[in-house]
Design an enzyme around this catalytic site. Structure first.
Site, PDB file in Angstrom:
ATOM      1  N   HIS A 170       0.830  -1.194   0.001  1.00 48.10           N
ATOM      2  CA  HIS A 170      -0.108   0.077   0.138  1.00 48.10           C
ATOM      3  C   HIS A 170       1.117   1.230  -0.121  1.00 48.10           C
ATOM      4  CE1 HIS A 170      -2.858   2.906   1.000  1.00 48.10           C
ATOM      5  NE2 HIS A 170      -4.064   2.012   1.139  1.00 48.10           N
ATOM      6  N   ALA A 171       0.768   2.013  -1.115  1.00 47.00           N
ATOM      7  CA  ALA A 171       1.878   3.218  -1.258  1.00 47.00           C
ATOM      8  C   ALA A 171       1.535   4.312  -0.110  1.00 47.00           C
ATOM      9  CB  ALA A 171       1.546   3.680  -2.431  1.00 47.00           C
ATOM     10  N   ASP A 172       0.347   4.278   0.379  1.00 44.09           N
ATOM     11  CA  ASP A 172       0.012   5.339   1.323  1.00 44.09           C
ATOM     12  C   ASP A 172      -0.890   4.826   2.454  1.00 44.09           C
ATOM     13  OD1 ASP A 172      -0.152   7.765   2.402  1.00 44.09           O
ATOM     14  OD2 ASP A 172      -2.002   8.514   1.252  1.00 44.09           O
ATOM     15  N   LEU A 173      -0.393   3.902   3.428  1.00 41.29           N
ATOM     16  CA  LEU A 173      -0.951   3.259   4.279  1.00 41.29           C
ATOM     17  C   LEU A 173      -0.970   4.213   5.495  1.00 41.29           C
ATOM     18  CD1 LEU A 173      -2.005   0.763   5.498  1.00 41.29           C
ATOM     19  CD2 LEU A 173       0.043   0.131   6.263  1.00 41.29           C
ATOM     20  N   ASN A 233      -6.844   5.868   5.621  1.00 40.65           N
ATOM     21  CA  ASN A 233      -7.033   4.947   4.467  1.00 40.65           C
ATOM     22  C   ASN A 233      -7.519   3.612   5.204  1.00 40.65           C
ATOM     23  OD1 ASN A 233      -6.797   6.556   2.345  1.00 40.65           O
ATOM     24  ND2 ASN A 233      -4.495   6.333   2.091  1.00 40.65           N
TER      25      ASN A 233
END
Length: 237
Positions: free
Chosen positions: A164-167, A171
């Site tokens: 996940h690039a933006d955990l 989110n």
């Protein structure tokens, strides 16, 4: 995934029953004209919640950030259909859904070619009766069991190689004591390795600390993080 291309528009569908969707279904004005907007989420940009045949969906446009947004707020260099951000996220959501991971079901995605560029949108199912973790923790604490459960859920993703690039705290959704991860833009499947998995967890911790710094009353502390890590480590393969 089913693809349909007409002139400069490519649509991806998760199911043949969605073939009736057209490019207009990715325009918020279409839903407004049909009185089908049931809500919005405003962060850096607006995300629309719409109703289709009584089913709630999320409509999200892909916006640029950083320095490139000064040149164009939503145009990206076209790398090939399958590498575009909407189609890549759509495919990843399909794969995760097939693996039984707690993510929204993808409905359709659209890209519009403009010479060497493209812009795009995605439609996904709305996780009903859910709140993001920031909204939850702004009002009440989580029991130790749920922190432990959250850690185990993140480990499930990592065990399958989901990056996940933006955990971050916003989110992660909670609905009826079940966690979901959302917003997999720039996410991908990788070979499970401690290096990126630990970096993913460090990013999440920074997110908690950042929001705690903004809101001192946020129900988060080091013990909560240790409970999350305990669940994570217990499930990580």
């Amino acid at each position: 995934m089913l693809l349909s291309t007409n002139k400069n528009i490519t649509l991806a569908y998760s199911n043949p029953k969605h073939h009736s969707l057209t490019a207009s279904h990715f325009d918020a004005n279409f839903w407004q004209e049909n009185n089908a907007i049931v809500g919005t989420s405003t962060g850096r940009r607006t995300t629309w919640f719409v109703s289709h045949d009584t089913k709630p969906w999320v409509l999200r446009h892909y916006w640029r950030g950083g320095l490139m947004a000064k040149f164009s707020d939503d145009l990206y260099c076209f790398p090939g259909v399958h590498q575009t951000r909407p189609i890549a996220e759509f495919r990843l959501l399909e794969e995760m859904h097939q693996l039984g991971l707690p993510v929204p079901r993808p409905i359709a995605a659209k890209i519009e070619r403009i010479a060497l560029w493209y812009r795009g949108d995605i439609l996904i199912e709305l996780i009903e009766d859910s709140k993001d973790l920031h909204a939850v923790l702004s009002n009440s604490p989580l029991p130790q069991s749920l922190w432990h459960q959250l850690g185990k859920e993140i480990a499930r993703f990592h065990n399958h190689g989901v990056f996940h690039a933006d955990l971050n705290i916003k989110n992660i959704l909670l609905s009826e004591n079940k966690f979901y991860l959302i917003d997999f833009d720039r996410g991908e499947l990788r070979k499970p390795k401690p290096s990126w998995q630990q970096a993913n967890m460090a990013r999440l911790r920074r997110s908690f600390d950042k929001e705690k710094g903004k809101l001192a009353s946020l129900y988060f502390n080091d013990n909560n993080w240790q409970d999350l890590l305990s669940g994570y480590q217990s499930a990580l393969k």
